[in-house]
Design a protein around this motif. Structure first.
Motif, PDB file in Angstrom:
ATOM      1  N   ILE A   8      19.298  69.319  44.007  1.00  0.00           N
ATOM      2  CA  ILE A   8      19.702  67.924  44.859  1.00  0.00           C
ATOM      3  C   ILE A   8      18.460  67.127  44.827  1.00  0.00           C
ATOM      4  N   PHE A   9      17.258  67.783  44.991  1.00  0.00           N
ATOM      5  CA  PHE A   9      15.484  67.245  44.888  1.00  0.00           C
ATOM      6  C   PHE A   9      15.285  67.080  43.850  1.00  0.00           C
ATOM      7  N   PHE A  31       9.569  61.760  51.265  1.00  0.00           N
ATOM      8  CA  PHE A  31      10.433  61.096  51.267  1.00  0.00           C
ATOM      9  C   PHE A  31      10.954  61.884  53.464  1.00  0.00           C
ATOM     10  N   ASN A  32      11.797  61.140  53.442  1.00  0.00           N
ATOM     11  CA  ASN A  32      12.462  61.746  55.048  1.00  0.00           C
ATOM     12  C   ASN A  32      13.244  62.821  54.916  1.00  0.00           C
ATOM     13  N   ASP A  33      12.855  64.390  55.916  1.00  0.00           N
ATOM     14  CA  ASP A  33      14.522  64.591  55.665  1.00  0.00           C
ATOM     15  C   ASP A  33      15.697  64.493  56.144  1.00  0.00           C
ATOM     16  N   ILE A  34      16.577  64.722  55.498  1.00  0.00           N
ATOM     17  CA  ILE A  34      17.784  63.995  55.882  1.00  0.00           C
ATOM     18  C   ILE A  34      18.385  64.615  58.004  1.00  0.00           C
ATOM     19  N   SER A  35      17.763  65.962  58.107  1.00  0.00           N
ATOM     20  CA  SER A  35      18.146  66.316  59.337  1.00  0.00           C
ATOM     21  C   SER A  35      16.481  66.908  59.282  1.00  0.00           C
ATOM     22  N   LEU A  43       8.867  65.492  54.011  1.00  0.00           N
ATOM     23  CA  LEU A  43       9.517  66.336  52.579  1.00  0.00           C
ATOM     24  C   LEU A  43       8.524  65.917  51.654  1.00  0.00           C
ATOM     25  N   ASN A  91       9.322  77.635  52.288  1.00  0.00           N
ATOM     26  CA  ASN A  91      10.150  78.229  52.916  1.00  0.00           C
ATOM     27  C   ASN A  91      10.707  78.839  50.904  1.00  0.00           C
ATOM     28  N   GLN A  98      15.155  79.211  51.739  1.00  0.00           N
ATOM     29  CA  GLN A  98      15.781  77.931  51.030  1.00  0.00           C
ATOM     30  C   GLN A  98      16.769  77.540  50.460  1.00  0.00           C
ATOM     31  N   GLU A  99      16.369  76.216  51.053  1.00  0.00           N
ATOM     32  CA  GLU A  99      18.131  75.884  51.451  1.00  0.00           C
ATOM     33  C   GLU A  99      18.291  75.756  49.313  1.00  0.00           C
ATOM     34  N   VAL A 100      17.016  74.442  49.229  1.00  0.00           N
ATOM     35  CA  VAL A 100      16.933  73.630  47.793  1.00  0.00           C
ATOM     36  C   VAL A 100      15.753  74.254  46.906  1.00  0.00           C
ATOM     37  N   HIS A 104       9.276  72.501  47.711  1.00  0.00           N
ATOM     38  CA  HIS A 104       8.673  71.909  48.882  1.00  0.00           C
ATOM     39  C   HIS A 104       7.639  71.611  50.299  1.00  0.00           C
ATOM     40  N   HIS A 106       7.303  71.448  54.148  1.00  0.00           N
ATOM     41  CA  HIS A 106       7.581  70.564  55.181  1.00  0.00           C
ATOM     42  C   HIS A 106       6.934  70.148  56.160  1.00  0.00           C
TER      43      HIS A 106
HETATM   44  P1  AMP Z   1      14.945  74.575  52.615  1.00  0.00           P
HETATM   45  O1  AMP Z   1      15.846  75.699  54.104  1.00  0.00           O
HETATM   46  O2  AMP Z   1      13.525  75.066  52.824  1.00  0.00           O
HETATM   47  O3  AMP Z   1      14.999  74.841  51.726  1.00  0.00           O
HETATM   48  O4  AMP Z   1      14.930  73.023  53.153  1.00  0.00           O
HETATM   49  C1  AMP Z   1      15.919  72.343  52.304  1.00  0.00           C
HETATM   50  C2  AMP Z   1      15.622  70.458  53.641  1.00  0.00           C
HETATM   51  O5  AMP Z   1      16.834  70.135  52.264  1.00  0.00           O
HETATM   52  C3  AMP Z   1      16.384  70.867  54.767  1.00  0.00           C
HETATM   53  O6  AMP Z   1      15.378  70.719  55.916  1.00  0.00           O
HETATM   54  C4  AMP Z   1      17.070  69.958  54.426  1.00  0.00           C
HETATM   55  O7  AMP Z   1      17.685  68.787  55.671  1.00  0.00           O
HETATM   56  C5  AMP Z   1      16.868  68.633  53.766  1.00  0.00           C
HETATM   57  N1  AMP Z   1      17.559  68.087  52.726  1.00  0.00           N
HETATM   58  C6  AMP Z   1      18.793  68.250  51.894  1.00  0.00           C
HETATM   59  N2  AMP Z   1      19.166  67.215  51.250  1.00  0.00           N
HETATM   60  C7  AMP Z   1      18.815  67.053  51.494  1.00  0.00           C
HETATM   61  C8  AMP Z   1      18.279  64.860  50.923  1.00  0.00           C
HETATM   62  N3  AMP Z   1      19.142  64.923  50.633  1.00  0.00           N
HETATM   63  N4  AMP Z   1      17.307  64.067  50.852  1.00  0.00           N
HETATM   64  C9  AMP Z   1      17.105  64.815  52.540  1.00  0.00           C
HETATM   65  N5  AMP Z   1      16.141  65.840  52.776  1.00  0.00           N
HETATM   66  C10 AMP Z   1      17.295  66.737  52.317  1.00  0.00           C
END
Ligand code: AMP
Length: 119
Positions: A8-9, A31-35, A43, A91, A98-100, A104, A106
């Motif tokens: 997504i990034f 950019f601002n974190d979506i959550s 981020l 992360n 790590q989700e993305v 990155h 934070h």
């Molecule tokens: P990580 O767990 O360190 O990979 O964190 C990934 C972060 O990306 C999480 O805090 C999500 O809320 C954030 N995130 C996911 N999709 C988006 C998006 N489209 N725009 C902004 N932040 C996002």
């Protein structure tokens, strides 16, 4: 971890998905974190295709590494957290959730963050 250019990034960098931009230069986009997990939750990502901190530090050239660190510092100033304090988190991989899979950092701040908690 090999780089997945469909993350997504990467899509945000290509302009395929919108994000609330805080700062941009030749090395980084912020950019601002979506959550958001704090009043300031930004981020910062490098523009190159790196999946984790160690991938970035070992694969990027020195100008990118220095430029990215300076970009983080600029974002700290833009968001105003240098006055009150902040936390940087990156992360990497499964254990860190790590989700993305695009490297990155934070930036968290804007209120007391409490102790760093690890289960
Ligand atoms: P990580 O767990 O360190 O990979 O964190 C990934 C972060 O990306 C999480 O805090 C999500 O809320 C954030 N995130 C996911 N999709 C988006 C998006 N489209 N725009 C902004 N932040 C996002």
């Amino acid at each position: 971890m090999s780089y997945d250019s469909n993350n997504i990034f990467a899509k945000i960098l290509r302009g395929e998905i919108q994000a609330k931009k805080v700062y941009e230069d030749e090395f980084a986009l912020a950019f601002n974190d979506i959550s958001p997990k704090a009043p300031v939750h930004v981020l910062v990502i490098p523009k190159g295709p790196y999946s984790t901190y160690d991938d970035f530090v070992n694969s990027a050239d020195e100008a990118e590494i220095v430029g990215f660190q300076r970009a983080i510092s600029k974002v700290l100033n833009v968001t105003g957290v240098t006055q009150t304090g902040y936390r940087l988190i990156s992360n990497a991989g499964m254990d860190a959730h790590q989700e993305v899979p695009h490297y990155h950092v934070h930036i968290l701040g804007g209120h007391p963050l409490g102790p760093l908690v690890c289960k």
